[in-house]
Design a protein around this motif. Structure first.
Motif, PDB file in Angstrom:
ATOM      1  N   GLN A 194       5.864 -13.653  -4.904  1.00  0.00           N
ATOM      2  CA  GLN A 194       6.768 -12.753  -4.182  1.00  0.00           C
ATOM      3  C   GLN A 194       6.491 -12.907  -2.688  1.00  0.00           C
ATOM      4  OE1 GLN A 194       7.480  -8.819  -6.692  1.00  0.00           O
ATOM      5  NE2 GLN A 194       5.326  -9.025  -6.220  1.00  0.00           N
ATOM      6  N   GLY A 244       6.345  -8.543  -1.745  1.00  0.00           N
ATOM      7  CA  GLY A 244       5.954  -7.643  -2.841  1.00  0.00           C
ATOM      8  C   GLY A 244       5.658  -6.252  -2.282  1.00  0.00           C
ATOM      9  N   TRP A 246       2.303  -5.848  -1.153  1.00  0.00           N
ATOM     10  CA  TRP A 246       1.505  -6.274  -2.303  1.00  0.00           C
ATOM     11  C   TRP A 246       1.336  -7.784  -2.236  1.00  0.00           C
ATOM     12  CZ3 TRP A 246      -1.569  -4.069  -5.713  1.00  0.00           C
ATOM     13  CH2 TRP A 246      -1.934  -4.770  -6.863  1.00  0.00           C
ATOM     14  N   TYR A 268       3.832 -11.044 -11.870  1.00  0.00           N
ATOM     15  CA  TYR A 268       4.649 -10.112 -11.072  1.00  0.00           C
ATOM     16  C   TYR A 268       5.876  -9.809 -11.902  1.00  0.00           C
ATOM     17  CZ  TYR A 268       1.390 -12.179  -7.906  1.00  0.00           C
ATOM     18  OH  TYR A 268       0.219 -12.642  -7.374  1.00  0.00           O
ATOM     19  N   SER A 275       8.776  -6.717 -13.228  1.00  0.00           N
ATOM     20  CA  SER A 275       9.388  -5.380 -13.155  1.00  0.00           C
ATOM     21  C   SER A 275      10.289  -5.229 -14.353  1.00  0.00           C
ATOM     22  CB  SER A 275      10.200  -5.225 -11.861  1.00  0.00           C
ATOM     23  OG  SER A 275       9.347  -5.302 -10.741  1.00  0.00           O
ATOM     24  N   LEU A 280       3.834   0.235  -9.882  1.00  0.00           N
ATOM     25  CA  LEU A 280       4.758   0.962  -9.022  1.00  0.00           C
ATOM     26  C   LEU A 280       5.928   1.386  -9.896  1.00  0.00           C
ATOM     27  CD1 LEU A 280       5.770   1.558  -6.073  1.00  0.00           C
ATOM     28  CD2 LEU A 280       6.789  -0.713  -6.114  1.00  0.00           C
ATOM     29  N   GLY A 291       1.782  -5.735 -10.899  1.00  0.00           N
ATOM     30  CA  GLY A 291       1.183  -6.941 -10.341  1.00  0.00           C
ATOM     31  C   GLY A 291      -0.196  -7.044 -10.950  1.00  0.00           C
TER      32      GLY A 291
HETATM   33  C1  BTN Z   1       0.118  -0.702  -6.013  1.00  0.00           C
HETATM   34  O1  BTN Z   1      -1.002  -0.743  -6.517  1.00  0.00           O
HETATM   35  O2  BTN Z   1       0.278  -0.338  -4.826  1.00  0.00           O
HETATM   36  C2  BTN Z   1       1.318  -1.082  -6.846  1.00  0.00           C
HETATM   37  C3  BTN Z   1       1.600  -2.551  -6.778  1.00  0.00           C
HETATM   38  C4  BTN Z   1       2.809  -2.974  -7.586  1.00  0.00           C
HETATM   39  C5  BTN Z   1       3.130  -4.437  -7.392  1.00  0.00           C
HETATM   40  C6  BTN Z   1       4.193  -4.935  -8.324  1.00  0.00           C
HETATM   41  S1  BTN Z   1       4.263  -6.696  -8.387  1.00  0.00           S
HETATM   42  C7  BTN Z   1       5.742  -6.622  -9.294  1.00  0.00           C
HETATM   43  C8  BTN Z   1       6.567  -5.517  -8.665  1.00  0.00           C
HETATM   44  N1  BTN Z   1       7.308  -6.029  -7.526  1.00  0.00           N
HETATM   45  C9  BTN Z   1       6.940  -5.457  -6.378  1.00  0.00           C
HETATM   46  O3  BTN Z   1       7.447  -5.698  -5.259  1.00  0.00           O
HETATM   47  N2  BTN Z   1       5.950  -4.579  -6.608  1.00  0.00           N
HETATM   48  C10 BTN Z   1       5.610  -4.499  -8.018  1.00  0.00           C
END
Ligand code: BTN
Length: 247
Positions: free
Chosen positions: A37, A40, A48, A56, A58, A115, A133
């Motif tokens: 990403q 991220g 991220w 990665y 969602s 997230l 992630g």
């Molecule tokens: C955190 O611990 O702050 C949460 C992180 C979440 C990261 C994942 S990676 C896949 C999805 N796409 C993103 O942009 N963020 C989440």
């Protein structure tokens, strides 16, 4: 498996793409996966880091408003339970939903972050998009220097190391099972038990947004964190939690 899967070599954020699909009526199980990403997103508007070798992902989940506050912790705890048992790694969930390798002695390290964004969906009423992630086989030196000693990587903990595809299938299965469990009273109660069993830091002092908060006691039925300070109990529902990890 229900829902379509989109895969990208690189995308700004799987979360933003999955949110778009959810808003357009993507069914439960619709998911977006990327090898890398470029933007991220983490919680609290953090970025991220997403180097090659991580998962990665969602995924769109149906999520009624009742008990919605429990979902982030429940999903983290269910992942800690499944991944911890499957790969024999001591995983715990740090409130609200970081997956930590709770090794002793030494400080815990973060294996994965979650997230959860909620959006209106023409098909599901409200959809929760759960983004994860997870450092499956990430190279440590691809992380910024200040993070290198604070991350855990599954391939360093498990021989033979699991592949990305396998871990993705496990995560998707856990996410769908958790969403289903959230919709029945017995499923909810089981998830609450898993949250309490896997909660990181019970008995340790914690601070919230930089201020001393008290000693972690447990979590409540709606995913709130219970801390105790000088005999008084308080529920924490939002904020950045730091858990003391001294001797
Ligand atoms: C955190 O611990 O702050 C949460 C992180 C979440 C990261 C994942 S990676 C896949 C999805 N796409 C993103 O942009 N963020 C989440």
């Amino acid at each position: 498996m229900a829902g379509t899967r989109e895969w990208y070599e690189e995308i700004p954020s799987t979360q933003d793409r999955a949110l778009e699909l959810a808003r357009r009526g993507g069914e439960e199980g619709t998911r977006v996966v990327a090898r890398r990403q470029s933007r991220g997103r983490g919680r609290s508007d953090h970025s991220w880091e997403s180097p090659t070798g991580g998962l990665y992902l969602s995924i769109v989940l149906g999520s009624p408003d009742a008990h919605a506050g429990l979902l982030p912790l429940a999903l983290g705890a269910a992942l800690a339970e499944e991944l911890g048992e499957r790969y024999t790694v001591p995983l715990a969930v740090k409130w609200p939903n970081d997956l930590l390798v709770a090794a002793h002695p030494g400080p815990s390290r973060k294996l994965a972050g979650l997230l959860i964004d909620r959006v209106p969906s023409p098909r599901l009423g409200t959809a929760a998009v759960a983004g994860i992630g997870l450092n499956v086989a990430s190279e440590r030196d691809r992380f910024p220097r200040e993070l290198r000693d604070r991350v855990a990587v599954l391939s360093e903990l498990r021989e033979p190391p699991p592949g990305l595809d396998e871990v993705e299938a496990v995560v998707v299965d856990v996410a769908l099972r958790t969403a289903r469990s959230m919709r029945t009273p017995s499923g909810l109660n089981e998830l609450r038990r898993v949250c309490r069993r896997r909660l990181f830091g019970v008995g340790r002092r914690a601070s919230l947004d930089g201020r001393a908060a008290g000693t972690i006691v447990s979590v409540g039925d709606e995913g709130e964190l219970w801390v105790e300070d000088r005999g008084e109990r308080m529920a924490i529902r939002a904020g950045d939690l730091r858990v003391e990890e001294g001797a």
